[in-house]
Design a protein around this motif. Structure first.
Motif, PDB file in Angstrom:
ATOM      1  N   PRO A 271       0.836  -1.197   0.000  1.00 11.17           N
ATOM      2  CA  PRO A 271       0.000   0.000   0.000  1.00 11.17           C
ATOM      3  C   PRO A 271       0.875   1.253   0.000  1.00 11.17           C
ATOM      4  CG  PRO A 271      -0.809  -1.584   1.609  1.00 11.17           C
ATOM      5  CD  PRO A 271       0.509  -2.104   1.121  1.00 11.17           C
ATOM      6  N   MET A 272       0.440   2.298  -0.670  1.00 10.44           N
ATOM      7  CA  MET A 272       1.258   3.493  -0.807  1.00 10.44           C
ATOM      8  C   MET A 272       1.756   4.055   0.529  1.00 10.44           C
ATOM      9  SD  MET A 272       1.026   7.069  -0.567  1.00 10.44           S
ATOM     10  CE  MET A 272      -0.652   7.609  -0.901  1.00 10.44           C
ATOM     11  N   PRO A 273       0.932   4.143   1.590  1.00 11.28           N
ATOM     12  CA  PRO A 273       1.430   4.692   2.859  1.00 11.28           C
ATOM     13  C   PRO A 273       2.343   3.739   3.614  1.00 11.28           C
ATOM     14  CG  PRO A 273      -0.974   4.844   2.705  1.00 11.28           C
ATOM     15  CD  PRO A 273      -0.521   3.901   1.641  1.00 11.28           C
ATOM     16  N   GLY A 274       2.310   2.454   3.242  1.00 10.45           N
ATOM     17  CA  GLY A 274       3.075   1.443   3.948  1.00 10.45           C
ATOM     18  C   GLY A 274       2.178   0.316   4.416  1.00 10.45           C
TER      19      GLY A 274
ATOM     20  N   ALA B   2      10.505  14.322   0.360  1.00 12.78           N
ATOM     21  CA  ALA B   2       9.048  14.424   0.281  1.00 12.78           C
ATOM     22  C   ALA B   2       8.520  15.463   1.263  1.00 12.78           C
ATOM     23  CB  ALA B   2       8.419  13.062   0.550  1.00 12.78           C
ATOM     24  N   ALA B   3       9.077  15.488   2.479  1.00 12.11           N
ATOM     25  CA  ALA B   3       8.592  16.419   3.498  1.00 12.11           C
ATOM     26  C   ALA B   3       8.937  17.860   3.148  1.00 12.11           C
ATOM     27  CB  ALA B   3       9.188  16.044   4.858  1.00 12.11           C
ATOM     28  N   ILE B   4      10.189  18.106   2.729  1.00 13.41           N
ATOM     29  CA  ILE B   4      10.582  19.473   2.354  1.00 13.41           C
ATOM     30  C   ILE B   4       9.766  19.949   1.160  1.00 13.41           C
ATOM     31  CG2 ILE B   4      12.468  20.897   1.470  1.00 13.41           C
ATOM     32  CD1 ILE B   4      14.396  19.084   3.085  1.00 13.41           C
ATOM     33  N   THR B   5       9.602  19.082   0.171  1.00 15.99           N
ATOM     34  CA  THR B   5       8.848  19.449  -1.033  1.00 15.99           C
ATOM     35  C   THR B   5       7.387  19.733  -0.709  1.00 15.99           C
ATOM     36  OG1 THR B   5      10.324  18.066  -2.363  1.00 15.99           O
ATOM     37  CG2 THR B   5       8.265  18.726  -3.386  1.00 15.99           C
ATOM     38  N   ALA B   6       6.830  18.999   0.238  1.00 20.42           N
ATOM     39  CA  ALA B   6       5.431  19.202   0.624  1.00 20.42           C
ATOM     40  C   ALA B   6       5.218  20.548   1.308  1.00 20.42           C
ATOM     41  CB  ALA B   6       4.978  18.069   1.543  1.00 20.42           C
ATOM     42  N   ILE B   7       6.210  21.029   2.009  1.00 26.44           N
ATOM     43  CA  ILE B   7       6.060  22.241   2.825  1.00 26.44           C
ATOM     44  C   ILE B   7       6.519  23.502   2.113  1.00 26.44           C
ATOM     45  CG2 ILE B   7       6.900  23.379   4.932  1.00 26.44           C
ATOM     46  CD1 ILE B   7       7.035  20.561   6.212  1.00 26.44           C
TER      47      ILE B   7
ATOM     48  N   PHE C 125       4.331   9.918  -6.005  1.00 29.55           N
ATOM     49  CA  PHE C 125       4.877  10.160  -7.340  1.00 29.55           C
ATOM     50  C   PHE C 125       6.403  10.065  -7.366  1.00 29.55           C
ATOM     51  CE2 PHE C 125       0.772  12.514  -7.551  1.00 29.55           C
ATOM     52  CZ  PHE C 125       0.158  11.645  -8.439  1.00 29.55           C
ATOM     53  N   MET C 126       7.020   9.790  -6.215  1.00 32.42           N
ATOM     54  CA  MET C 126       8.456   9.526  -6.168  1.00 32.42           C
ATOM     55  C   MET C 126       8.737   8.035  -6.279  1.00 32.42           C
ATOM     56  SD  MET C 126       9.861  12.108  -3.220  1.00 32.42           S
ATOM     57  CE  MET C 126      11.566  11.587  -3.469  1.00 32.42           C
ATOM     58  N   VAL C 127       8.156   7.265  -5.351  1.00 35.04           N
ATOM     59  CA  VAL C 127       8.400   5.814  -5.339  1.00 35.04           C
ATOM     60  C   VAL C 127       7.114   5.000  -5.237  1.00 35.04           C
ATOM     61  CG1 VAL C 127      10.704   6.062  -4.351  1.00 35.04           C
ATOM     62  CG2 VAL C 127       8.748   5.803  -2.822  1.00 35.04           C
ATOM     63  N   PHE C 128       6.017   5.648  -4.887  1.00 37.69           N
ATOM     64  CA  PHE C 128       4.712   5.058  -4.604  1.00 37.69           C
ATOM     65  C   PHE C 128       4.739   4.213  -3.340  1.00 37.69           C
ATOM     66  CE2 PHE C 128       1.295   1.919  -4.775  1.00 37.69           C
ATOM     67  CZ  PHE C 128       0.208   2.773  -4.862  1.00 37.69           C
ATOM     68  N   SER C 129       5.568   3.169  -3.311  1.00 37.02           N
ATOM     69  CA  SER C 129       5.654   2.323  -2.118  1.00 37.02           C
ATOM     70  C   SER C 129       7.034   1.680  -2.078  1.00 37.02           C
ATOM     71  CB  SER C 129       4.565   1.254  -2.117  1.00 37.02           C
ATOM     72  OG  SER C 129       4.722   0.379  -3.220  1.00 37.02           O
ATOM     73  N   VAL C 130       7.331   1.025  -0.961  1.00 29.86           N
ATOM     74  CA  VAL C 130       8.652   0.408  -0.811  1.00 29.86           C
ATOM     75  C   VAL C 130       8.500  -1.080  -0.484  1.00 29.86           C
ATOM     76  CG1 VAL C 130       9.771   2.569  -0.176  1.00 29.86           C
ATOM     77  CG2 VAL C 130       8.830   1.123   1.613  1.00 29.86           C
ATOM     78  N   ASN C 131       9.627  -1.769  -0.474  1.00 32.36           N
ATOM     79  CA  ASN C 131       9.713  -3.232  -0.437  1.00 32.36           C
ATOM     80  C   ASN C 131       8.735  -3.886   0.542  1.00 32.36           C
ATOM     81  OD1 ASN C 131      10.951  -5.856   0.646  1.00 32.36           O
ATOM     82  ND2 ASN C 131      12.093  -5.488  -1.228  1.00 32.36           N
TER      83      ASN C 131
END
Length: 377
Positions: free
Chosen positions: A58-61, A98-103, A256-262
């Motif tokens: 899932p995208m959030p983890g 992601a956090a810096i870009t969001a703010i 839009f960077m990675v969507f989700s991780v392993n």
């Protein structure tokens, strides 16, 4: 083509590690452990791979991982965090981006402290933000809060802190966190707290997470790393913890960077984090390594600067040479066979205080041999 990062160069970590390899030097430069990941954690990943957990998470983890992280934060810091406030990322650097870009929007001012982890500045620049760097005290690496207060304007949007601090090993106190809360009170200023070394803190000190301050908790993003905690930097696994409105914006960027991780690794970490002993041993484990390096280096001419966290020990060579720190680090690598990291690349203004950083996340014999070489200088 016009470069978006015209002044960006190859990371000093890559440069010094390459030089270490070319000169067959002991690599105390790049911050990675040279010991193995716990076998049972590896086994759990293998288990989930065999069970078919090999498709997109899932995208959030993975929910189970976000739930156990929330419980871990509650038990560690006595802070009630919802799993919905946790986002699993591809390492802490992706979390920071992601956090810096969001703010940060074009024209926003961002205060951060040098020497700084090298991803802060380029990310601010890519967002069109205006970097406002403040140098830490060169001896103790304390934050000069009076200068911070002077630098805050009506355009200040974000302050980035890092505790325990890379590259110096300094830590922030409860008083520091209170001062940050005071300076941002009643202002639309957000905080990113880089806390990837949260469990690597020594001498009986406590980690002062931004999450523990009720006022800052409502406007902050805390960032963590599984790679630092479980000796698996190559996995690139981390996470953010932030209130809902910030989490929503971070996830817009994250997807839009990675969507989700392993997926399998997330499932394994969900199991592994249920046992606090799997991370509570870390302060003693790494303090012994720090103390070992200090003892091995005691006969040397290098002067240690107090390290209260991370797995880095900073040394001054001011009493040895007048060489610029980058030249000194290169000379040590080539002539004495030990790779270190000079601190000037961590400064926006290139400040050179004749300091180098050694990584002590290594085996005893590696530290012994490196110190033996350095003691010959």
């Amino acid at each position: 083509m016009t470069s978006k990062l015209p002044n960006a160069q190859t990371s000093i970590f890559a440069v010094m590690s390459k030089m270490a390899n070319e000169n067959n030097a002991i690599n105390l430069a790049q911050g990675f452990p040279d010991f193995d990941v716990a076998p049972d954690l590896i086994d759990r990943i293998h288990h989930y791979m065999q069970q078919g957990w090999n498709q997109y998470a899932p995208m959030p983890g993975v929910p189970a991982l976000r739930e156990v992280i929330a419980k871990k934060i509650d038990s560690t810091y006595h802070v009630d965090v919802s799993p919905d406030e946790v986002t699993i990322t591809s390492g802490a650097t992706q979390a920071l981006f992601a956090a810096i870009t969001a703010i940060v929007h074009a024209g926003d001012e961002v205060i951060f402290f040098d020497p700084a982890y090298d991803s802060y500045l380029p990310t601010i620049q890519l967002c069109g933000g205006i970097p406002i760097n403040i140098n830490l005290d060169k001896k103790d690496f304390f934050i000069p809060w009076k200068e911070v207060e002077q630098k805050i304007t009506n355009r200040t949007k974000l302050i980035i802190i890092n505790t325990p601090h890379n590259p110096s090993g300094a830590i922030l106190s409860a008083d520091d966190i209170q001062e940050l809360a005071r300076l941002t009170r009643d202002k639309e200023i957000y905080v990113i707290s880089d806390e990837v070394y949260e469990h690597l803190i020594y001498d009986g000190a406590e980690h002062c997470s931004v999450l523990k301050n009720e006022e800052l908790r409502k406007k902050s993003v805390a960032i963590y790393s599984f790679g630092k905690t479980f000796h698996a930097t190559g996995w690139k696994m981390g996470y953010t913890v932030a209130p809902g409105f910030l989490t929503d914006e971070i996830r817009k960027i994250h997807q839009f960077m990675v969507f989700s991780v392993n997926t399998a690794t997330q499932c394994a970490l969900a199991d592994y984090l249920k046992e606090p002993n799997n991370y509570n041993y870390l302060p003693d484990f790494f303090q012994k390594k720090r103390d070992m390096l200090l003892a091995f280096m005691e006969p040397s001419r290098f002067e240690p600067i107090k390290c209260h966290g991370t797995y880095f020990q900073t040394y001054s060579y001011a009493g040895i040479s007048d060489l610029p720190d980058r030249e000194m680090a290169e000379w040590i690598t080539k002539t004495h066979g030990v790779a270190s990291i000079p601190l000037s690349p961590f400064y926006t203004d290139g400040s050179d205080n004749k300091q180098i950083r050694l990584c002590f996340a290594k085996g005893e014999e590696t530290l012994r041999q490196a110190a033996k070489k350095l003691c010959q200088i």
